[in-house]
Design a protein around this motif. Structure first.
Motif, PDB file in Angstrom:
ATOM      1  N   GLN A  38     -16.423   5.263  -7.876  1.00  0.00           N
ATOM      2  CA  GLN A  38     -15.126   4.611  -7.673  1.00  0.00           C
ATOM      3  C   GLN A  38     -14.131   5.575  -7.036  1.00  0.00           C
ATOM      4  OE1 GLN A  38     -14.157   3.466 -11.714  1.00  0.00           O
ATOM      5  NE2 GLN A  38     -12.531   4.973 -11.853  1.00  0.00           N
ATOM      6  N   PRO A  39     -13.248   5.046  -6.204  1.00  0.00           N
ATOM      7  CA  PRO A  39     -12.257   5.900  -5.538  1.00  0.00           C
ATOM      8  C   PRO A  39     -11.140   6.321  -6.488  1.00  0.00           C
ATOM      9  CG  PRO A  39     -11.946   3.611  -4.910  1.00  0.00           C
ATOM     10  CD  PRO A  39     -13.170   3.650  -5.765  1.00  0.00           C
ATOM     11  N   SER A  40     -10.353   7.284  -6.038  1.00  0.00           N
ATOM     12  CA  SER A  40      -9.164   7.716  -6.775  1.00  0.00           C
ATOM     13  C   SER A  40      -8.043   6.703  -6.641  1.00  0.00           C
ATOM     14  CB  SER A  40      -8.656   9.063  -6.253  1.00  0.00           C
ATOM     15  OG  SER A  40      -9.640  10.043  -6.346  1.00  0.00           O
ATOM     16  N   ASP A  41      -7.998   6.044  -5.494  1.00  0.00           N
ATOM     17  CA  ASP A  41      -6.968   5.042  -5.249  1.00  0.00           C
ATOM     18  C   ASP A  41      -7.475   4.076  -4.184  1.00  0.00           C
ATOM     19  OD1 ASP A  41      -4.573   3.635  -5.331  1.00  0.00           O
ATOM     20  OD2 ASP A  41      -3.326   5.288  -4.611  1.00  0.00           O
ATOM     21  N   VAL A  42      -6.873   2.888  -4.176  1.00  0.00           N
ATOM     22  CA  VAL A  42      -7.145   1.875  -3.164  1.00  0.00           C
ATOM     23  C   VAL A  42      -5.792   1.376  -2.682  1.00  0.00           C
ATOM     24  CG1 VAL A  42      -8.137  -0.403  -2.710  1.00  0.00           C
ATOM     25  CG2 VAL A  42      -9.280   1.152  -4.299  1.00  0.00           C
ATOM     26  N   VAL A  43      -5.572   1.459  -1.366  1.00  0.00           N
ATOM     27  CA  VAL A  43      -4.287   1.000  -0.828  1.00  0.00           C
ATOM     28  C   VAL A  43      -4.541   0.013   0.311  1.00  0.00           C
ATOM     29  CG1 VAL A  43      -2.998   3.063  -1.497  1.00  0.00           C
ATOM     30  CG2 VAL A  43      -4.097   2.981   0.728  1.00  0.00           C
TER      31      VAL A  43
END
Length: 176
Positions: free
Chosen positions: A57-62
């Protein structure tokens, strides 16, 4: 040489390796070390599922501008205390900090979840101990929108959300 000076020198020699070796790492090391995985990421072919399988999983999704898709952000930080951080009587807290490097890998996806671009950014980052303490206290009362976005994205893709990974990513986000 006086006996007390010898004890001081001996103590300093014993403590020096511990002081220099205080290194912390946060985030996903694969974005720096897994060259084969990175080379396999091909714009136009690679999907979000492929990136998830390779890096988790990523650190963030924008969201990208104009609803063109989304960007998955992965981060890794390696930092170590500077020597001033070890000075006694509060001096280390006020004047000390951590020197380190932050590595960021970005994966842009279109609305069909196909990779359109990937890029890497790295920068040196100094964080003062006093500033970190204040930020940590402030973060006790703030919400973590990045982990909410990641959790929602994992749910959309029917992938598991790793709470411990989310906590580690939050430590890294707080350090930036």
């Amino acid at each position: 040489m006086q006996k007390s000076h010898l004890y001081s020198i001996a103590a300093l020699l014993l403590l020096a390796p511990a002081m220099v070796s205080c290194t912390v790492t946060y985030g996903n090391t694969d974005i720096v070390t897994a060259k084969e995985k990175l080379a396999a990421m091909s714009p136009g072919k690679t999907t979000k599922n492929d990136v998830f399988e390779a890096f988790g999983q990523p650190s963030d999704v924008v969201p990208l501008d104009h609803d063109k898709g989304s960007c998955w952000i992965y981060r890794f930080r390696k930092a170590s205390n500077n020597t001033i951080a070890y000075l006694p009587m509060g001096v280390g807290l006020v004047a000390g900090g951590k020197n380190g490097d932050v590595y960021t890998r970005l994966f842009d996806f279109n609305r069909k979840n196909i990779l359109t671009d990937t890029r890497a950014v790295s920068k040196e980052l100094y964080t003062s101990n006093l500033f970190s303490l204040g930020r940590t206290i402030n973060n006790l009362w703030s919400t973590n929108d990045s982990q909410k976005r990641v959790h929602e994205e994992m749910k959309r893709l029917d992938k598991p959300f790793d709470e411990s990974r989310g906590s580690e990513d939050q430590l890294l986000e707080n350090a930036l």
